[in-house]
Structure formats: C-alpha cells, structure tokens
Design an enzyme around this catalytic site. Structure first.
Site, short mmCIF file in Angstrom:
data_model
loop_
_atom_site.label_atom_id
_atom_site.label_comp_id
_atom_site.label_asym_id
_atom_site.label_seq_id
_atom_site.Cartn_x
_atom_site.Cartn_y
_atom_site.Cartn_z
CB SER A 206 -0.93 0.01 1.22
OG SER A 206 -0.16 -0.06 2.41
CG HIS B 110 6.82 23.15 16.59
ND1 HIS B 110 6.34 22.70 17.81
CD2 HIS B 110 6.15 22.43 15.63
CE1 HIS B 110 5.42 21.77 17.61
NE2 HIS B 110 5.28 21.58 16.30
CB SER C 236 5.21 18.22 15.89
OG SER C 236 4.74 18.99 14.81
CB SER D 38 1.52 12.53 19.53
OG SER D 38 1.84 13.91 19.55
CG ASP E 261 3.36 14.10 22.62
OD1 ASP E 261 2.39 13.74 23.32
OD2 ASP E 261 3.31 15.03 21.79
#
EC number: 3.1.1.32
Length: 344
Positions: free
Chosen positions: A174, A208, A210, A218, A253
């Site tokens: 996939s 930052h 993420s 996360s 996290d």
C-alpha cells in the site's frame, strides 16, 4: 554548431582570397594620394569598402549566433516563465492587476533553499523493526523566506523557514507514509567580520518540531538554539547548542528525548571542487552506560553528464544512532541511502 563551423571555414577562405587584392588596392590608393589625385584615391577606398562587406556579414553572423548560443545557455526557468507572460498572454491595461498576474505566473516570491532538499528513492535500515520494511524512500524539503533586514543595525536577516523530512514505505504493497517530521522556525542570522577571527556569523532560532500524529505516536518539542559558523580555509565548523522549552508533563510526548538527542550537535562541512562533504555529530555527553549519540554523513557529487539535470547532484547519506526521525528518537537506526539532491 555545424553552421558555426561552416561560417568559420568561409571566413578563413574569404580572408585569404581578399587579403592580397586589398593590399594591392591600398598601395594604389596611397600612390594616388602622393600624386594628389584624391578623387581616384577615393574611388579605390570605395572598392576596398565593398570588398570588406561580405567578410563583415560573415563576422556579424558568427557574432550573432554565438551571442544567441550564450543567451540560450543562460536561460533559466524564471526567464522562460517571464517570456511566456510577456509574449503569449494578452496585455491587461490595469497596471496593478498586470503586476499581480505576472507574480502569479513567474512565482517569484523571494523563497530560497534552506537545508538540503533531496530525494533518496531507496534507503536500507540494517535493523529490523516491527510493522515496517527495511527498504523505504526518504526525502526532505526545505525553504527559507527572509522577512526583514538590518532593522537592528547589525546587518542581520530575520527569516522564517520550513523543513519537512518524510519516510515513505514504497516497498510495501500500500506504500504508506510511516512518518513525517515538520520543522517550522523563526531565526535571526548575524554576520560577523573580524580579520583576525575565524568566526563568520551566528544564528539564534526558535524551532518547533513535531510529527503530526496522534495519541501514542505523537512526538513534538520546542527549542531555542544558538548556532555559530567558523571557517578554516574551505573547512567550516558549525557548533550548535539548544535549550528545550519545558512543557506540562501531561502534554509531553517524549519526556526523555534529551537523553537520546542531548543538548547540541557539531557539523563539519567541507566543499571540494564540485563535491560537498558534511559530517554531523551528536552526543548526550553522559559518560556512562546511558551514553547515546548519532553520526550522519552526507556527500553530494556531480551527476553523470548524460543526465543533464540542471542544479542537481548525486546524494549519498549514512546515518547511525538515535534521532533519525522523531518516532525513532529512542531507537537505534543504521541507515544508508542514495539519491539526488536538488539544492545543497
């Protein structure tokens, strides 16, 4: 090119054929002048001028073709889009509307490369991980937008930058993206000039980072860092130290990320001819069994001439250690990849 060579051959033979004739005419004209027969001398000079015309046309033709060739060589994508706007689109009478349309067509918004933008179609991780293939595609996109210049009188530049690094499981059926790391940052770059110093500048940044995932997958953290640039001939040393901005425990996290990524890194950058070599070192400086670090080596090199891809380079990357991606900040990765760099 063939016509250009033909023109040179014609020029060579025409020069040989006319040289003797012109010299004899000059001698005849000078003789008339000595005898004060100026009218006859002027007639001879006219003949010489007429004889020179074919040769001048050849020279002008060669000059035009060479100029045209040089012009074509210097054309870039921006100039091609500008030509499209000016030549093929209907003119708009309102100047502001025309300027807006020109900007939209040419796409000149003052964006610049930041970190290396590259594509590694195939990378291989020597360590097996659950639910992932060891073969995957990795790419990075990065750009900078300068915002202001010299508002503090330090010749500084204040910029916004964005970098995205993605890991694409193209070898799976996939072909899912298993991870992407997003790095927006604001920073100020300040040059430093001192004839007796190897320090050339420094940067102060808010960064930052993420991965855009939810719940247990996360990952995110915020940092401020100071980066300096030292030059020793064509070797550059770039040390960087950072401070992680604290978060609420309930929102954190990755509480122990500094245990694996430490508080800074050191980059060695060495350009040599058409190649660049970059070595990045990172360590948490814990002198015990908890010592963790990472090494990343990047090499950009010229592509084979038959590929003919402008401003692109071969790119080879090796990574070993912790922090290749945010999801793997606490996992050891040994990865090798080969591809193409679109900036460097």
């Amino acid at each position: 090119m063939k016509r250009y060579k033909q023109a040179l051959i014609i020029l060579f033979f025409s020069t040989s054929l006319f040289a003797n004739n012109i010299n004899s005419l000059y001698e005849q004209a000078l003789e008339y002048e000595k005898n004060q027969q100026y009218k006859e001398a002027m007639e001879i000079y006219k003949k010489i001028a007429n004889l020179n015309k074919p040769q001048k046309k050849i020279e002008e033709s060669i000059s035009f073709k060479q100029t045209k060739k040089d012009s074509n060589t210097k054309k870039d994508f921006t100039s091609l889009k500008s030509k499209f706007f000016n030549k093929y689109l209907d003119k708009i009478e309102d100047k502001e509307t025309s300027n807006t349309l020109e900007q939209v067509i040419i796409r000149d918004f003052g964006l610049y490369p930041y970190k290396t933008t590259y594509l590694l179609p195939v990378t291989y991780d020597t360590k097996e991980k659950d639910n992932r293939s060891q073969y995957e595609t990795k790419f990075q996109l990065s750009f900078e937008k300068p915002l202001t210049y010299n508002i503090f009188g330090l010749n500084e530049t204040i910029s916004f930058a964005y970098t995205q690094k993605s890991y694409w499981q193209t070898s799976r059926e996939s072909a899912p993206f298993r991870e992407s790391n997003y790095q927006p940052e604001f920073f100020v770059t300040i040059p430093y000039k001192n004839d007796n110093s190897s320090l050339k500048g420094y940067k102060i940044s808010f960064l930052h980072e993420s991965n855009g995932q939810a719940e247990e997958k996360s990952r995110s953290w915020n940092r401020v860092y100071l980066e300096s640039y030292f030059q020793y001939s064509n070797l550059f040393l770039i040390p960087r130290i950072w401070y992680r901005i604290p978060e609420k425990t309930s929102n954190d996290d990755n509480k122990d990320i500094e245990k694996y990524l430490g508080f800074g890194d050191l980059t060695f950058f060495y350009p040599y001819k058409k190649h660049t070599f970059e070595l990045k070192l990172r360590n948490n400086l814990r002198l015990n069994k908890d010592n963790k670090g990472a090494v990343e080596f990047n090499w950009s090199f010229p592509l084979p001439s038959f590929l003919n891809i402008a401003n692109s380079f071969g790119y080879f990357q090796v990574f070993s250690g912790y922090g290749d991606s945010l999801i793997d900040y606490d996992k050891e990765i040994n990865k090798i990849g080969l591809g193409i760099a679109f900036t460097r």
